[in-house]
Design a protein around this motif. Sequence first.
Motif, PDB file in Angstrom:
ATOM      1  N   UNK A  95      11.728   9.172 -44.287  1.00  0.00           N
ATOM      2  CA  UNK A  95      13.094   8.726 -44.570  1.00  0.00           C
ATOM      3  C   UNK A  95      13.210   8.092 -45.947  1.00  0.00           C
ATOM      4  N   UNK A  96      12.213   7.296 -46.345  1.00  0.00           N
ATOM      5  CA  UNK A  96      12.282   6.608 -47.634  1.00  0.00           C
ATOM      6  C   UNK A  96      12.218   7.593 -48.796  1.00  0.00           C
ATOM      7  N   UNK A  97      11.281   8.522 -48.750  1.00  0.00           N
ATOM      8  CA  UNK A  97      11.176   9.498 -49.843  1.00  0.00           C
ATOM      9  C   UNK A  97      12.385  10.420 -49.848  1.00  0.00           C
ATOM     10  N   UNK A  98      12.920  10.726 -48.662  1.00  0.00           N
ATOM     11  CA  UNK A  98      14.122  11.565 -48.581  1.00  0.00           C
ATOM     12  C   UNK A  98      15.293  10.900 -49.302  1.00  0.00           C
ATOM     13  N   UNK A  99      15.483   9.596 -49.088  1.00  0.00           N
ATOM     14  CA  UNK A  99      16.587   8.884 -49.744  1.00  0.00           C
ATOM     15  C   UNK A  99      16.432   8.914 -51.259  1.00  0.00           C
ATOM     16  N   UNK A 100      15.209   8.723 -51.732  1.00  0.00           N
ATOM     17  CA  UNK A 100      14.979   8.773 -53.173  1.00  0.00           C
ATOM     18  C   UNK A 100      15.301  10.153 -53.731  1.00  0.00           C
ATOM     19  N   UNK A 101      14.863  11.194 -53.036  1.00  0.00           N
ATOM     20  CA  UNK A 101      15.069  12.557 -53.514  1.00  0.00           C
ATOM     21  C   UNK A 101      16.548  12.920 -53.511  1.00  0.00           C
ATOM     22  N   UNK A 102      17.264  12.542 -52.447  1.00  0.00           N
ATOM     23  CA  UNK A 102      18.691  12.863 -52.386  1.00  0.00           C
ATOM     24  C   UNK A 102      19.459  12.145 -53.491  1.00  0.00           C
ATOM     25  N   UNK A 103      19.089  10.890 -53.775  1.00  0.00           N
ATOM     26  CA  UNK A 103      19.750  10.157 -54.861  1.00  0.00           C
ATOM     27  C   UNK A 103      19.458  10.814 -56.205  1.00  0.00           C
ATOM     28  N   UNK A 116       9.651   8.521 -59.900  1.00  0.00           N
ATOM     29  CA  UNK A 116       9.048   9.625 -59.165  1.00  0.00           C
ATOM     30  C   UNK A 116       7.935  10.276 -59.978  1.00  0.00           C
ATOM     31  N   UNK A 117       8.188  10.481 -61.260  1.00  0.00           N
ATOM     32  CA  UNK A 117       7.187  11.104 -62.115  1.00  0.00           C
ATOM     33  C   UNK A 117       5.950  10.237 -62.273  1.00  0.00           C
ATOM     34  N   UNK A 118       6.145   8.925 -62.332  1.00  0.00           N
ATOM     35  CA  UNK A 118       4.996   8.023 -62.457  1.00  0.00           C
ATOM     36  C   UNK A 118       4.100   8.099 -61.227  1.00  0.00           C
ATOM     37  N   UNK A 119       4.722   8.170 -60.046  1.00  0.00           N
ATOM     38  CA  UNK A 119       3.931   8.283 -58.820  1.00  0.00           C
ATOM     39  C   UNK A 119       3.213   9.634 -58.750  1.00  0.00           C
ATOM     40  N   UNK A 120       3.865  10.684 -59.209  1.00  0.00           N
ATOM     41  CA  UNK A 120       3.230  12.005 -59.235  1.00  0.00           C
ATOM     42  C   UNK A 120       2.058  12.020 -60.207  1.00  0.00           C
ATOM     43  N   UNK A 121       2.251  11.421 -61.371  1.00  0.00           N
ATOM     44  CA  UNK A 121       1.188  11.411 -62.384  1.00  0.00           C
ATOM     45  C   UNK A 121      -0.052  10.709 -61.856  1.00  0.00           C
ATOM     46  N   UNK A 122       0.151   9.715 -61.005  1.00  0.00           N
ATOM     47  CA  UNK A 122      -0.983   8.988 -60.449  1.00  0.00           C
ATOM     48  C   UNK A 122      -1.860   9.833 -59.540  1.00  0.00           C
ATOM     49  N   UNK A 123      -1.345  10.972 -59.084  1.00  0.00           N
ATOM     50  CA  UNK A 123      -2.126  11.866 -58.218  1.00  0.00           C
ATOM     51  C   UNK A 123      -2.855  12.948 -59.005  1.00  0.00           C
ATOM     52  N   UNK A 124      -2.665  12.971 -60.334  1.00  0.00           N
ATOM     53  CA  UNK A 124      -3.281  14.001 -61.164  1.00  0.00           C
ATOM     54  C   UNK A 124      -4.317  13.384 -62.090  1.00  0.00           C
ATOM     55  N   UNK A 155      11.102  15.975 -63.806  1.00  0.00           N
ATOM     56  CA  UNK A 155       9.798  15.491 -63.344  1.00  0.00           C
ATOM     57  C   UNK A 155       8.671  16.059 -64.204  1.00  0.00           C
ATOM     58  N   UNK A 156       8.803  17.324 -64.602  1.00  0.00           N
ATOM     59  CA  UNK A 156       7.794  17.933 -65.471  1.00  0.00           C
ATOM     60  C   UNK A 156       7.723  17.194 -66.805  1.00  0.00           C
ATOM     61  N   UNK A 157       8.874  16.803 -67.343  1.00  0.00           N
ATOM     62  CA  UNK A 157       8.891  16.049 -68.595  1.00  0.00           C
ATOM     63  C   UNK A 157       8.156  14.719 -68.434  1.00  0.00           C
ATOM     64  N   UNK A 217      10.215  18.879 -56.753  1.00  0.00           N
ATOM     65  CA  UNK A 217      10.469  17.578 -56.153  1.00  0.00           C
ATOM     66  C   UNK A 217       9.926  17.493 -54.738  1.00  0.00           C
ATOM     67  N   UNK A 218      10.196  18.507 -53.927  1.00  0.00           N
ATOM     68  CA  UNK A 218       9.758  18.525 -52.527  1.00  0.00           C
ATOM     69  C   UNK A 218       9.085  19.852 -52.226  1.00  0.00           C
ATOM     70  N   UNK A 219       8.011  19.794 -51.485  1.00  0.00           N
ATOM     71  CA  UNK A 219       7.357  21.013 -50.995  1.00  0.00           C
ATOM     72  C   UNK A 219       7.523  21.042 -49.487  1.00  0.00           C
TER      73      UNK A 219
END
Length: 261
Positions: A95-103, A116-124, A155-157, A217-219
Amino acid sequence: MGWRSQLGTSVKEGLGPIIDLVYPPRCPLCGAAIAAQGGLCADCWSELEFPGNPACAACQRPMGSAAAVKSDQCYSCNLAPPHHAGIAAATIYNDASRKLILSFKHGGKIALAGLLGRLMAGRLDDPEGEPPLIVPVPLHRLRIWQRGYNQAALLAQELSRHGKGELAVDALVRQKRTPSLGGLGQEARRMALSGAIAVRSGAGAMIAHRRVILVDDVLTSGATTDACVAALLDAGAASVRIACFARVVDGRGMETGNRAR
């Protein structure tokens, strides 16, 4: 970092206190006051679900300890090995990630791209040797016109800004508009996406022999990313890894109205 980037960072930092005074930092999920722009309050942070271990080495789907002892891949990936080189998801869809994505995606709050991009970068991992190409999942031009932006490109940027690779924002194109994939079976999704995604004319030489990070954004179902991976590999990419903000597992989120990807 070039002098223009340094100047931009200095200006941003200098204006920070003024911006905070005019627009006090607020949590984008609940509206509570927070210490700095671009974050979440402690309560909302705790609602995000992050990928953990054990998980499938190929698709990052959570696995039970007993299954992980037998194999480092889940049953589905053992049965039909994926063509991609792995999935790096910042969060598990809830629910939390869904709200962020919809916004971010439908609410026009493009400033969330930084979080969102900062959190993604932390996984790479930081790239070694030649940096990978960072390629967003494309939107059809009519969809971009309606929404005003491609959320995957934003997000790619951010990933490129965090040093995760070289941005190739228009390497892929969506040649035809596709219907919502929600509720469709695997074969119907494949047919809907047939011929929809291709490598941009002239981009093949840039992609050939390069590692690629495909960004969305979402898979969810993986139908769209599968089509993108196929197009990139056909163009000669050495490998394609998928990076996303949220990864749907066990069907969660499929009924929320987001388009299946």
